[in-house]
Design an enzyme around this catalytic site. Structure first.
Site, PDB file in Angstrom:
ATOM      1  N   LEU A  84      52.416  86.461  95.133  1.00 27.44           N
ATOM      2  CA  LEU A  84      52.836  85.474  96.135  1.00 27.44           C
ATOM      3  C   LEU A  84      51.843  85.530  97.297  1.00 27.44           C
ATOM      4  CD1 LEU A  84      55.234  83.419  96.397  1.00 27.44           C
ATOM      5  CD2 LEU A  84      56.220  85.021  98.038  1.00 27.44           C
ATOM      6  N   GLY A  85      50.628  85.017  97.030  1.00 26.94           N
ATOM      7  CA  GLY A  85      49.586  84.926  98.053  1.00 26.94           C
ATOM      8  C   GLY A  85      49.379  83.462  98.389  1.00 26.94           C
ATOM      9  N   ARG A 116      52.352  93.874  95.480  1.00 27.07           N
ATOM     10  CA  ARG A 116      52.390  95.310  95.748  1.00 27.07           C
ATOM     11  C   ARG A 116      53.162  95.578  97.025  1.00 27.07           C
ATOM     12  NH1 ARG A 116      46.075  95.938  95.193  1.00 27.07           N
ATOM     13  NH2 ARG A 116      46.414  94.072  96.450  1.00 27.07           N
ATOM     14  N   ILE A 159      48.311  81.496  85.420  1.00 32.72           N
ATOM     15  CA  ILE A 159      47.293  80.702  86.103  1.00 32.72           C
ATOM     16  C   ILE A 159      46.341  81.653  86.843  1.00 32.72           C
ATOM     17  CG2 ILE A 159      48.559  80.388  88.296  1.00 32.72           C
ATOM     18  CD1 ILE A 159      47.452  77.381  86.464  1.00 32.72           C
ATOM     19  N   ARG A 213      44.679  85.474  85.826  1.00 35.35           N
ATOM     20  CA  ARG A 213      43.591  85.952  84.975  1.00 35.35           C
ATOM     21  C   ARG A 213      44.156  86.445  83.640  1.00 35.35           C
ATOM     22  NH1 ARG A 213      40.546  83.508  87.525  1.00 35.35           N
ATOM     23  NH2 ARG A 213      38.764  84.182  88.756  1.00 35.35           N
ATOM     24  N   ASP A 236      46.518  79.082  81.281  1.00 36.95           N
ATOM     25  CA  ASP A 236      45.259  78.464  81.697  1.00 36.95           C
ATOM     26  C   ASP A 236      44.112  79.459  81.572  1.00 36.95           C
ATOM     27  OD1 ASP A 236      43.715  76.285  82.905  1.00 36.95           O
ATOM     28  OD2 ASP A 236      43.564  77.577  84.671  1.00 36.95           O
ATOM     29  N   GLU A 267      37.591  84.695  77.518  1.00 36.08           N
ATOM     30  CA  GLU A 267      37.187  83.287  77.613  1.00 36.08           C
ATOM     31  C   GLU A 267      35.696  83.116  77.312  1.00 36.08           C
ATOM     32  OE1 GLU A 267      38.367  81.889  81.468  1.00 36.08           O
ATOM     33  OE2 GLU A 267      40.438  82.512  81.152  1.00 36.08           O
ATOM     34  N   HIS A 274      41.113  76.888  81.213  1.00 33.47           N
ATOM     35  CA  HIS A 274      40.779  77.349  82.570  1.00 33.47           C
ATOM     36  C   HIS A 274      40.390  76.167  83.468  1.00 33.47           C
ATOM     37  CE1 HIS A 274      39.354  81.168  84.858  1.00 33.47           C
ATOM     38  NE2 HIS A 274      39.701  80.221  85.720  1.00 33.47           N
TER      39      HIS A 274
HETATM   40  P1  NDP Z   1      45.581  85.871  97.360  1.00 35.88           P
HETATM   41  O1  NDP Z   1      44.781  87.073  97.630  1.00 35.88           O
HETATM   42  O2  NDP Z   1      45.945  84.960  98.483  1.00 35.88           O
HETATM   43  O3  NDP Z   1      46.945  86.276  96.637  1.00 35.88           O
HETATM   44  C1  NDP Z   1      47.013  87.263  95.665  1.00 35.88           C
HETATM   45  C2  NDP Z   1      48.439  87.799  95.621  1.00 35.88           C
HETATM   46  O4  NDP Z   1      48.548  88.710  94.530  1.00 35.88           O
HETATM   47  C3  NDP Z   1      48.857  88.544  96.881  1.00 35.88           C
HETATM   48  O5  NDP Z   1      50.141  88.125  97.236  1.00 35.88           O
HETATM   49  C4  NDP Z   1      48.849  90.006  96.465  1.00 35.88           C
HETATM   50  O6  NDP Z   1      49.842  90.720  97.188  1.00 35.88           O
HETATM   51  C5  NDP Z   1      49.169  89.904  94.979  1.00 35.88           C
HETATM   52  N1  NDP Z   1      48.608  91.030  94.225  1.00 35.88           N
HETATM   53  C6  NDP Z   1      47.342  91.512  94.271  1.00 35.88           C
HETATM   54  N2  NDP Z   1      47.191  92.564  93.464  1.00 35.88           N
HETATM   55  C7  NDP Z   1      48.405  92.783  92.907  1.00 35.88           C
HETATM   56  C8  NDP Z   1      48.896  93.754  91.996  1.00 35.88           C
HETATM   57  N3  NDP Z   1      48.102  94.718  91.522  1.00 35.88           N
HETATM   58  N4  NDP Z   1      50.190  93.681  91.629  1.00 35.88           N
HETATM   59  C9  NDP Z   1      50.993  92.710  92.130  1.00 35.88           C
HETATM   60  N5  NDP Z   1      50.586  91.757  92.995  1.00 35.88           N
HETATM   61  C10 NDP Z   1      49.306  91.808  93.383  1.00 35.88           C
HETATM   62  O7  NDP Z   1      44.769  85.081  96.240  1.00 35.88           O
HETATM   63  P2  NDP Z   1      44.899  83.543  95.813  1.00 35.88           P
HETATM   64  O8  NDP Z   1      46.330  83.156  95.823  1.00 35.88           O
HETATM   65  O9  NDP Z   1      43.932  82.731  96.575  1.00 35.88           O
HETATM   66  O10 NDP Z   1      44.362  83.644  94.288  1.00 35.88           O
HETATM   67  C11 NDP Z   1      45.039  84.456  93.351  1.00 35.88           C
HETATM   68  C12 NDP Z   1      44.284  84.539  92.046  1.00 35.88           C
HETATM   69  O11 NDP Z   1      44.429  83.351  91.305  1.00 35.88           O
HETATM   70  C13 NDP Z   1      42.772  84.726  92.146  1.00 35.88           C
HETATM   71  O12 NDP Z   1      42.423  86.074  92.389  1.00 35.88           O
HETATM   72  C14 NDP Z   1      42.297  84.237  90.800  1.00 35.88           C
HETATM   73  O13 NDP Z   1      42.190  85.310  89.884  1.00 35.88           O
HETATM   74  C15 NDP Z   1      43.392  83.291  90.350  1.00 35.88           C
HETATM   75  N6  NDP Z   1      42.883  81.914  90.272  1.00 35.88           N
HETATM   76  C16 NDP Z   1      42.833  81.278  89.063  1.00 35.88           C
HETATM   77  C17 NDP Z   1      42.348  79.996  88.975  1.00 35.88           C
HETATM   78  C18 NDP Z   1      42.284  79.293  87.667  1.00 35.88           C
HETATM   79  O14 NDP Z   1      41.397  78.461  87.491  1.00 35.88           O
HETATM   80  N7  NDP Z   1      43.183  79.538  86.746  1.00 35.88           N
HETATM   81  C19 NDP Z   1      41.852  79.277  90.137  1.00 35.88           C
HETATM   82  C20 NDP Z   1      41.988  80.022  91.370  1.00 35.88           C
HETATM   83  C21 NDP Z   1      42.478  81.285  91.407  1.00 35.88           C
HETATM   84  P3  NDP Z   1      49.667  92.326  97.453  1.00 35.88           P
HETATM   85  O15 NDP Z   1      48.315  92.519  98.028  1.00 35.88           O
HETATM   86  O16 NDP Z   1      50.802  92.674  98.382  1.00 35.88           O
HETATM   87  O17 NDP Z   1      49.824  92.980  96.123  1.00 35.88           O
END
Ligand code: NDP
Length: 324
Positions: free
Chosen positions: A152-153, A175, A230, A232, A256, A261, A279
């Site tokens: 939830l980022g 986390r 959506i 990785r 996706d 890939e 993707h």
């Molecule tokens: P953000 O950094 O804003 O959000 C990432 C979220 O994931 C945070 O809330 C973080 O919270 C949580 N997180 C990180 N590590 C962990 C973990 N080990 N366990 C549980 N939760 C975790 O990134 P975005 O929202 O901008 O992007 C997220 C991801 O989406 C990118 O890193 C990318 O891999 C993927 N993506 C895929 C695309 C596609 O084409 N399919 C396009 C764009 C992005 P916390 O730190 O508290 O754990």
């Protein structure tokens, strides 16, 4: 004067971005990523990289004057940030500019998966509506579901905002717990999966999420479970997911992203209850251009002696994102 700054582009890059880069910088485009084809002198002139794909320490070692890696994409799990930090190379990514597009795609994929929209369209295109009659009623509905979001980022929140409009319940796992959302927090993914019937992954790849979605999580999600990824492909134990889709441990999946890939396992392609996209979550010209502009603006800021616009957390923590 950016024209005297050499930027390496290894592999393929968005054509609009490559064109603008070439108008601004001295660009060395190595499409097959094989840097050994460049002379040592040419390699020593390279001060920045603009790219999407893997960059490891060995690659950085071939570029003694490298200062910055501007990653095209918000996810930078393929860039070895530890190796970059050790070599005092700053890494930037492209947050925010793709958030809404990726969230839109996530909702599209969710609806396609729950309501079998791709299969229903195939039914029409194959002429079956006229010859065999209506497409069968879908076993699943979005109505009454509880959706769990892992990650939830920026993107996860944009997905949650859209889901609120659909009237479903929302919960999440990160986390760390957020203090700014009303949704129930689950300290583990398995706990979240057990509390919901729909699980969406919007978390980064890399070691901390490697195969987090495993057989136990899928079992907890349950037989009416819908799984959407959506984030990785590395976050999912793909063989376990295939098994769960085959034996009814969960109902369906919409993906996706994949582990290797662009290879997608034949066993996954054969499954009627899997919706598979190549993707494309951020893949509109509009959004890819915005991502490219941010890559270029990060490079410009850096080579103007300013702070990069969007350095990754690891570079900021290491004190590499120098201030203006
Ligand atoms: P953000 O950094 O804003 O959000 C990432 C979220 O994931 C945070 O809330 C973080 O919270 C949580 N997180 C990180 N590590 C962990 C973990 N080990 N366990 C549980 N939760 C975790 O990134 P975005 O929202 O901008 O992007 C997220 C991801 O989406 C990118 O890193 C990318 O891999 C993927 N993506 C895929 C695309 C596609 O084409 N399919 C396009 C764009 C992005 P916390 O730190 O508290 O754990």
């Amino acid at each position: 004067d950016f024209a005297s700054v050499t930027i390496l582009v290894p592999g393929r890059l968005n054509p609009d971005t490559l064109e603008t880069l070439k108008e601004t910088f001295d660009v060395e485009h190595v499409e097959d990523r094989d840097l050994s084809r460049l002379s040592a002198e040419r390699r020593a002139s390279i001060r920045g990289i603009a790219q999407m794909g893997p960059i490891d320490g060995a690659t950085m070692d071939m570029l003694p004057k490298l200062e910055i890696i501007a990653n095209f994409g918000v996810g930078y799990d393929a860039v070895d940030t530890k190796a970059a930090t050790e070599r005092k190379v700053v890494v930037t990514n492209t947050p925010d500019v793709l958030t809404e597009e990726v969230a839109d795609t996530a909702l599209g994929l969710l609806l396609m998966t729950v309501r079998e929209l791709g299969a229903a369209e195939q039914h029409l295109r194959a002429g079956l509506w006229e010859t065999k009659g209506n497409y069968p009623l879908t076993g699943a509905t979005l109505q009454g579901r509880t959706v769990g979001i892992m990650g939830l980022g920026r993107i996860g929140l944009a997905i949650a905002r859209r889901l609120e409009g659909f009237g479903v319940k929302i919960a999440y796992h990160n986390r760390s717990e957020r203090s700014d959302v009303p949704y129930p927090y689950h300290p583990t993914l398995e706990s979240l999966a057990g509390a919901v019937d729909t699980l969406i992954i919007a978390a980064p790849g890399g070691a901390s999420t490697e195969k987090a979605v495993n057989a136990a999580v899928l079992k907890a999600l349950g037989p009416d479970g819908i799984f959407i990824n959506i984030g990785r492909g590395s976050t999912v134990d793909e063989p376990a997911l295939i098994e769960a889709l085959k034996d009814g441990t969960i109902r369906a999946a919409g993906l996706d992203v994949f582990d290797k890939e662009p290879h997608v396992p034949a066993a996954l392609i054969a499954l009627p209850n899997a919706v598979l996209l190549p993707h494309v979550a951020s893949a509109s010209r509009h959004t890819r251009r915005a991502m490219g502009d941010l890559v270029i603006n990060n490079l410009k800021a850096w080579f103007q002696g300013e702070k990069p616009l969007t350095p990754v957390a690891e570079s900021v923590e290491a004190g590499l994102a120098r201030s203006a």
